[in-house]
Design an enzyme around this catalytic site. Structure first.
Site, PDB file in Angstrom:
ATOM      1  N   SER A 259      -0.471   2.168  -6.211  1.00 35.58           N
ATOM      2  CA  SER A 259      -1.620   3.057  -7.077  1.00 35.58           C
ATOM      3  C   SER A 259      -1.019   3.427  -8.250  1.00 35.58           C
ATOM      4  O   SER A 259      -1.685   4.247  -8.995  1.00 35.58           O
ATOM      5  CB  SER A 259      -1.512   4.215  -5.987  1.00 35.58           C
ATOM      6  OG  SER A 259      -2.406   4.050  -4.935  1.00 35.58           O
ATOM      7  N   GLY A 482     -11.563   5.653  26.879  1.00 31.79           N
ATOM      8  CA  GLY A 482     -10.548   5.222  27.856  1.00 31.79           C
ATOM      9  C   GLY A 482     -10.013   3.461  27.588  1.00 31.79           C
ATOM     10  O   GLY A 482      -9.819   3.108  26.344  1.00 31.79           O
ATOM     11  N   GLU A 506      -8.699   2.796  -3.002  1.00 29.98           N
ATOM     12  CA  GLU A 506      -9.352   3.961  -4.080  1.00 29.98           C
ATOM     13  C   GLU A 506      -8.547   5.016  -4.269  1.00 29.98           C
ATOM     14  O   GLU A 506      -9.091   5.952  -4.414  1.00 29.98           O
ATOM     15  CB  GLU A 506     -10.908   4.287  -3.310  1.00 29.98           C
ATOM     16  CG  GLU A 506     -11.436   2.960  -3.031  1.00 29.98           C
ATOM     17  CD  GLU A 506     -12.030   2.072  -4.210  1.00 29.98           C
ATOM     18  OE1 GLU A 506     -11.735   2.123  -5.382  1.00 29.98           O
ATOM     19  OE2 GLU A 506     -12.505   0.924  -3.714  1.00 29.98           O
TER      20      GLU A 506
END
Length: 524
Positions: A259, A482, A506
């Site tokens: 990032s 389950g 993003e």
């Protein structure tokens, strides 16, 4: 009564967050506190939007109270043992303890769950007629065209069927955010981005990998061109994007940089009227099918220039099916793509793309000469819309998980009673619905804020909140199934692994919290 109680909780939460933000502004390096503060601020902002919406309907008011009480409980847990670092005391919430208790009352949760189970909806939407028609139109498309192929595409890691792409193209899906003067449907109205949010949610409800993300890349590249392109570039690129004639991919992220967009190392070296691009990009979703690749590259070789040395290029390429592709250029340039195997989010295919001395004309640099060095800013502006859209994707995935959980618990009997009749099941359903309602309402208001040429903070907050929420909601829905929740024959297993990617792309959760949300909170 619920609205009054919720408003009191939200007011107390806001006061505490504001005081903590002021304290954090005087502190350096407290990442743990900054992360928690950013996360709570996102939840508080969503709670405020939900209670404003909830005044119209008693059920929505109940949902808002449940959500606000959960936020208060979350905040109390984050504060425990760290009051000094936050600069606040948990006692600031003492005045609303009875209101918080009311929002966490199992009887309230059962009442909320009963209504949610009857309607299969996490609260009302209260949309204007035009927007509701948009939502219903794309919900119908998702149910008839997307859902029937979602499991096959996921299990086989197959390509998105051409009929899906063609169908969305015919519906104008790729031109939602492109100005009408360039063949799109955006006309500058207050609800311009709201339509995009609605469409994205409904398509993601059908399948994140098959349809929910198809309009994200046109959104990113279209926004960059609209804001930074020359008139000639807008005329050349935007109409083709709007009609779906040219599909789009984005090549920004790089290995080991993630990032940290400002640290991009892919180079663009000037050679006459051309630029020569070299570097490796990763997580380039849809890069195989794409005709246009938006490439962020360093046009200033001086690394100390940081984000000021980056520019955006539109690289045109043929469209390819499958998991690998390669193109070459006269003079030896090449681009090669290899799909990265992933847990979920299949269909779109995320590629590692190796660019080796690929020659691009100056005319394909967004803004041409004026665009040199503006790539980072254009990319960040485009990401605000993409974050908003990612929040909508998360809401769509959550809505689908809620519906599957309700259907399963009504059919499944445990110890002689339908699973849906147990108090714990109802509590889970109610809390899931409250989270979805908060994220949806916040996404709507953030869309309007971004359309109004602001909303950067709101877009980051709703993205952070909704994507984390999607992991919890799908996990709870899977748990209610389950053992069958772990089986691929049930769609909930796909929703669970799809949701996991949302907090990563993003803008990773931690980066949004520390670099965007916390900074804006503490600089106010």
């Amino acid at each position: 009564m619920s609205v009054t109680q919720t408003r009191a909780i939200v007011a107390a939460l806001r006061d505490l967050v504001d005081k903590a933000a002021a304290q954090s502004a005087r502190s350096d390096g407290e990442q743990v506190v900054a992360y928690d503060l950013a996360s709570i601020s996102s939840s508080v902002a969503a709670a405020a939007e939900l209670v404003a919406h909830g005044v119209r309907d008693s059920h929505d008011a109940d949902l808002a109270l449940v959500f606000a009480a959960d936020v208060a409980a979350d905040l109390t847990g984050r504060l425990a043992g760290r009051e000094a670092e936050w600069g606040v005391e948990a006692s600031m919430l003492d005045g609303v303890r009875s209101e918080i208790a009311a929002g966490r009352d199992p009887r309230l949760l059962e009442r909320v769950a009963k209504r949610v189970t009857e309607t299969m909806e996490a609260g009302s939407r209260e949309l204007p007629p035009d927007q509701d028609m948009v939502r219903r139109t794309f919900r119908k498309f998702a149910e008839e065209r997307v859902s029937p192929v979602a499991e096959r595409v996921h299990r086989e890691d197959a390509d998105i069927p051409e009929s899906i792409i063609t169908g969305l193209s015919e519906m104008g899906c790729f031109g939602l955010s492109i100005p009408s003067e360039f063949g799109g449907f955006a006309e500058g109205g207050a609800d311009e981005l709201l339509n995009m949010v609605l469409v994205t949610e409904e398509l993601s409800r059908g399948s994140l990998g098959v349809a929910g993300s198809l309009i994200t890349r046109p959104e990113i590249i279209g926004t960059a061109i609209v804001r930074g392109g020359t008139e000639e570039q807008k005329q050349r690129w935007l109409p083709r994007i709007a009609t779906g004639e040219k599909l789009c991919g984005v090549a920004v992220t790089e290995p080991d940089r993630g990032s940290d967009v400002a640290a991009v190392g892919t180079s663009a070296v000037r050679d006459g009227d051309d630029w020569v691009l070299t570097g490796v990009k990763t997580w380039c979703t849809f890069a195989g099918k794409a005709n246009y690749l938006l490439v962020l590259a360093r046009t200033d070789p001086d690394r100390s220039a940081g984000h000021r040395g980056l520019s955006l290029f539109v690289v045109e390429k043929p469209s390819f099916d499958g998991h690998s592709w390669r193109i070459t250029q006269e003079g030896g340039g090449s681009i090669e793509g290899r799909a990265i195997a992933t847990l979920g989010y299949r269909g779109m295919h995320s590629f590692e793309v190796n660019i080796d001395h690929w020659r691009v004309p100056m005319a394909d640099l967004i803004g041409t000469h004026e665009g040199i060095g503006r790539g980072f800013y254009l990319q960040m502006q485009a990401f605000a819309n993409a974050r908003l859209q990612t929040a909508a994707r998360a809401v769509g995935v959550m809505q689908s998980a809620l519906e599957h959980a309700i259907e399963y618990t009504q059919q499944r009997a445990v110890f002689g009673r339908p699973l849906a009749e147990y108090q714990l099941t109802r509590a889970k359903i109610a809390r899931m619905a409250a989270l979805i309602a908060a994220c949806r309402t916040f996404a709507y208001s953030a869309a309007r804020a971004v359309t109004d040429h602001g909303g950067q903070l709101e877009a980051a907050q709703v993205k952070q909140l909704a994507c984390r929420a999607a992991e919890w909601v799908t996990r709870e829905a899977q748990q209610l199934h389950g053992g069958y929740g772990y089986a691929e024959e049930f769609a909930i297993s796909r929703l669970f692994v799809d949701a996991r990617v949302l907090s990563i792309f993003e803008g990773a959760d931690e980066v949004l919290a520390l670099k965007v949300i916390a900074r804006q909170l503490t600089s106010a």
